[in-house]
Design a protein around this motif. Structure first.
Motif, short mmCIF file in Angstrom:
data_model
loop_
_atom_site.label_atom_id
_atom_site.label_comp_id
_atom_site.label_asym_id
_atom_site.label_seq_id
_atom_site.Cartn_x
_atom_site.Cartn_y
_atom_site.Cartn_z
N MET A 216 0.81 -1.23 0.00
CA MET A 216 0.00 0.00 0.00
C MET A 216 0.84 1.27 0.00
O MET A 216 0.43 2.30 -0.53
CB MET A 216 -0.93 -0.01 1.23
CG MET A 216 -1.97 -1.12 1.20
SD MET A 216 -3.07 -1.13 2.65
CE MET A 216 -2.00 -1.82 3.92
N PHE A 217 2.04 1.19 0.60
CA PHE A 217 2.92 2.35 0.71
C PHE A 217 4.31 1.99 0.17
O PHE A 217 5.16 1.49 0.91
CB PHE A 217 3.04 2.81 2.17
CG PHE A 217 1.75 3.31 2.76
CD1 PHE A 217 1.35 4.62 2.59
CD2 PHE A 217 0.95 2.45 3.50
CE1 PHE A 217 0.16 5.08 3.14
CE2 PHE A 217 -0.24 2.89 4.06
CZ PHE A 217 -0.64 4.21 3.87
N PRO A 218 4.55 2.24 -1.11
CA PRO A 218 5.85 1.89 -1.70
C PRO A 218 6.99 2.71 -1.08
O PRO A 218 6.78 3.79 -0.54
CB PRO A 218 5.68 2.24 -3.18
CG PRO A 218 4.22 2.35 -3.41
CD PRO A 218 3.62 2.79 -2.11
N LEU A 219 8.20 2.17 -1.18
CA LEU A 219 9.39 2.85 -0.65
C LEU A 219 9.94 3.81 -1.70
O LEU A 219 11.04 3.65 -2.22
CB LEU A 219 10.44 1.80 -0.27
CG LEU A 219 10.06 0.90 0.91
CD1 LEU A 219 10.94 -0.34 0.97
CD2 LEU A 219 10.14 1.67 2.22
N LYS A 220 9.15 4.84 -1.99
CA LYS A 220 9.50 5.80 -3.03
C LYS A 220 9.42 7.23 -2.50
O LYS A 220 8.75 7.49 -1.51
CB LYS A 220 8.57 5.64 -4.24
CG LYS A 220 8.66 4.28 -4.92
CD LYS A 220 7.69 4.20 -6.08
CE LYS A 220 7.77 2.84 -6.78
NZ LYS A 220 6.82 2.75 -7.91
N GLU A 221 10.11 8.14 -3.18
CA GLU A 221 10.13 9.53 -2.74
C GLU A 221 8.79 10.22 -2.94
O GLU A 221 8.33 10.96 -2.06
CB GLU A 221 11.21 10.31 -3.49
CG GLU A 221 11.28 11.78 -3.07
CD GLU A 221 12.33 12.57 -3.83
OE1 GLU A 221 12.27 13.82 -3.81
OE2 GLU A 221 13.22 11.96 -4.45
N ASN A 222 8.15 9.99 -4.07
CA ASN A 222 6.93 10.71 -4.41
C ASN A 222 5.66 9.90 -4.22
O ASN A 222 4.57 10.33 -4.59
CB ASN A 222 7.01 11.20 -5.86
CG ASN A 222 8.15 12.17 -6.07
OD1 ASN A 222 8.36 13.08 -5.27
ND2 ASN A 222 8.93 11.96 -7.13
N GLU A 223 5.80 8.72 -3.64
CA GLU A 223 4.64 7.85 -3.42
C GLU A 223 4.91 6.99 -2.21
O GLU A 223 6.04 6.55 -1.99
CB GLU A 223 4.41 6.97 -4.66
CG GLU A 223 3.24 6.01 -4.55
CD GLU A 223 3.16 5.05 -5.73
OE1 GLU A 223 2.26 4.20 -5.71
OE2 GLU A 223 4.01 5.14 -6.64
N GLY A 224 3.90 6.75 -1.40
CA GLY A 224 4.08 5.88 -0.25
C GLY A 224 4.81 6.56 0.89
O GLY A 224 4.34 7.54 1.46
N PHE A 225 5.99 6.04 1.22
CA PHE A 225 6.71 6.54 2.39
C PHE A 225 7.30 7.93 2.20
O PHE A 225 7.41 8.70 3.16
CB PHE A 225 7.82 5.56 2.79
CG PHE A 225 7.31 4.42 3.63
CD1 PHE A 225 7.15 4.56 4.99
CD2 PHE A 225 6.98 3.21 3.04
CE1 PHE A 225 6.67 3.52 5.77
CE2 PHE A 225 6.51 2.16 3.80
CZ PHE A 225 6.34 2.31 5.17
N GLY A 226 7.69 8.27 0.99
CA GLY A 226 8.29 9.58 0.75
C GLY A 226 7.44 10.75 1.23
O GLY A 226 7.91 11.59 2.01
N PRO A 227 6.19 10.85 0.79
CA PRO A 227 5.34 11.95 1.25
C PRO A 227 5.10 11.96 2.76
O PRO A 227 4.99 13.04 3.36
CB PRO A 227 4.03 11.71 0.48
CG PRO A 227 4.45 10.97 -0.75
CD PRO A 227 5.56 10.08 -0.30
N ILE A 228 5.04 10.79 3.38
CA ILE A 228 4.85 10.73 4.83
C ILE A 228 6.06 11.31 5.54
O ILE A 228 5.94 12.17 6.43
CB ILE A 228 4.63 9.27 5.28
CG1 ILE A 228 3.33 8.71 4.70
CG2 ILE A 228 4.61 9.17 6.81
CD1 ILE A 228 3.15 7.22 4.91
N LEU A 229 7.26 10.87 5.14
CA LEU A 229 8.48 11.34 5.78
C LEU A 229 8.76 12.81 5.48
O LEU A 229 9.35 13.52 6.29
CB LEU A 229 9.66 10.47 5.34
CG LEU A 229 9.58 9.03 5.84
CD1 LEU A 229 10.61 8.16 5.14
CD2 LEU A 229 9.79 8.97 7.34
N THR A 230 8.30 13.26 4.31
CA THR A 230 8.44 14.68 3.97
C THR A 230 7.70 15.54 4.99
O THR A 230 8.20 16.58 5.44
CB THR A 230 7.91 14.94 2.55
OG1 THR A 230 8.76 14.28 1.61
CG2 THR A 230 7.89 16.43 2.23
#
Length: 446
Positions: A319-333
């Motif tokens: 559900m949350f890919p390890l990517k900058e613009n999708e999944g974890f990236g936006p959360i960590l941003t």
């Protein structure tokens, strides 16, 4: 749990119940049945007792590294736990073991190891680091293990457990390791922490890597807290120098139960060279018979491990890919921006001052309308207690040697050995919208 997660879990549990019944009718033994009146009484008491927890789920909690699992992750965990698989041997949980392999492979690819790796999930980052240091000892049995003075205390403790001599490396004011203070001929492995648990500092892998290669020293990365920030390595939000070199390390530890949206306990250890599996070699007279494939128990110091942890993490990564613009990236941003936003508010305040600019999502700060380190400590503790008493905010405290504090803040009188400051961990993306309100509440308490 939200309505979507409730519906999802109910539907999934119904499907599993049908699967369970497909093996033939059965009924629960009478010795396991609890009267409904007693169940209601116990669970009413349980609900009351659990309300004594701090509100980890809410953005008013910005204290320790406690992040609620995603509701859908919890649903996946609960769904698997109704079967209760054990990911020690494949016959303990064939599907959950396969999901663990897939999830670990995704992490290995994320960190740059690709297909060539060995790894598994663990009960915690402590156990993951224990395994990494154990392999370090077995790789260089007559050499020491080095780690910085800012590293997690687990490294010193595990060196004691493993009966390996540990060496603390001083960290200079620039953040670089004082590598001249140690003899490289004595060191077998050096630990580099990407995201210290104190203030989220990113240690200089780019400095240490050339030194380690020159002297034949292994590198272990402790990214238990910060590892998922690699998703932002090419962004402008963090310095990518160390994050872009993680694939050069011999081993990596990360905790999905921190920034990976998982419930406790879910750690992970990864090794770049699969050949270290030779150190784990053992046999068992009653396991490892159902498949010729590798069983996780054959490459782990732990035996029984919750297969539900692997299922939940696998589902999360779908559900949350390890990517900058999708999944974890936006959360960590959002977590990173929350810390930067709070830093800006504190620096513009007449009542608070930041200890240093945050590198990830942890900020240290202190009341500044005082003149000495002892007064800073007293005021910080007062604010800390007031927030909890009034239930308006929840912070943590951080202790720093006054001699180190003086370097960054020379205008304060040193009249104590240590100084205690306030500390906030902005782990929840909801913190980004709540920072202004949180700041106002804290400043009002100063």
């Amino acid at each position: 749990m939200d309505k979507q997660s409730n519906n999802t879990l109910d539907q999934s549990l119904n499907a599993l119940e049908e699967w369970k019944n497909s093996f033939g009718e059965w009924e629960q033994d009478s010795t396991l049945v609890v009267p409904s009146q007693k169940v209601e009484k116990v669970f009413d008491r349980l609900a009351q007792r659990l309300q004594c927890n701090f509100p980890f789920h809410h953005p008013i909690y910005a204290g320790q590294m406690l992040k609620p699992p995603h509701p859908l992750t919890w649903a996946a965990y609960a769904m698997a736990m109704s079967i209760n698989p054990n990911n020690h041997a494949l016959d303990g949980g064939p599907p959950s073991s396969e999901m663990e392999k897939e999830a670990v492979a995704m992490l290995a690819d994320f960190f740059g190891y690709g297909d060539s790796h060995l790894g598994h999930l663990t009960a915690s980052g402590t156990i993951a680091n224990l395994e990494a240091l154990w392999v370090a000892r077995e790789s260089h049995p007559d050499k020491k293990i080095a780690y910085s003075e800012n590293s997690h205390y687990t490294h010193e403790r595990m060196c004691s457990v493993l009966r390996v001599e540990g060496v603390k490396v001083p960290v200079m004011q620039t953040g670089l390791f004082d590598l001249d203070s140690i003899n490289p001929k004595e060191i077998g492995t050096i630990v580099v922490t990407l995201g210290t648990t104190g203030l989220g500092e990113v240690e200089p892998l780019d400095q240490i890597l050339p030194w380690a290669k020159k002297h034949g020293v292994r590198i272990h990365i402790d990214a238990a807290y910060g590892g998922f920030f690699r998703a932002l390595k090419n962004s402008q939000l963090i310095d990518g120098a160390s994050w872009n070199l993680m694939q050069e390390a011999d081993s990596i530890v990360v905790d999905p139960h921190k920034h990976g949206l998982q419930p406790y306990g879910c750690g992970c250890v990864l090794f770049k060279d699969p050949a270290v599996g030779k150190f784990y070699k053992h046999d068992s007279p009653y396991t490892y018979f159902t498949s010729e494939d590798l069983h996780f128990g054959e490459i782990s110091l732990e035996c029984s491990r919750a297969g539900a942890a692997a299922v939940a993490f696998w589902a999360t990564l779908q559900m949350f890919p390890l990517k900058e613009n999708e999944g974890f990236g936006p959360i960590l941003t959002k977590c990173r921006n929350a810390a930067l936003k709070m830093y800006g508010l504190v620096e513009s305040s007449s009542k608070l001052r930041a200890y240093k600019k945050p590198e990830l999502d942890i900020l240290g700060y202190f009341p500044c309308n005082v003149v000495s380190t002892s007064e800073i400590s007293a005021k910080s503790k007062e604010v800390f207690k007031k927030g909890m008493k009034d239930k308006t905010f929840y912070l943590s405290l951080y202790r720093i040697p006054s001699s180190i504090f003086k370097i960054r803040h020379p205008n304060f009188e040193i009249d104590s050995e240590n100084v205690t400051i306030l500390r906030s961990v902005f782990m929840k993306p909801e913190h980004h919208r709540f920072v202004n309100e949180l700041f106002n509440r804290i400043q009002s308490a100063c």
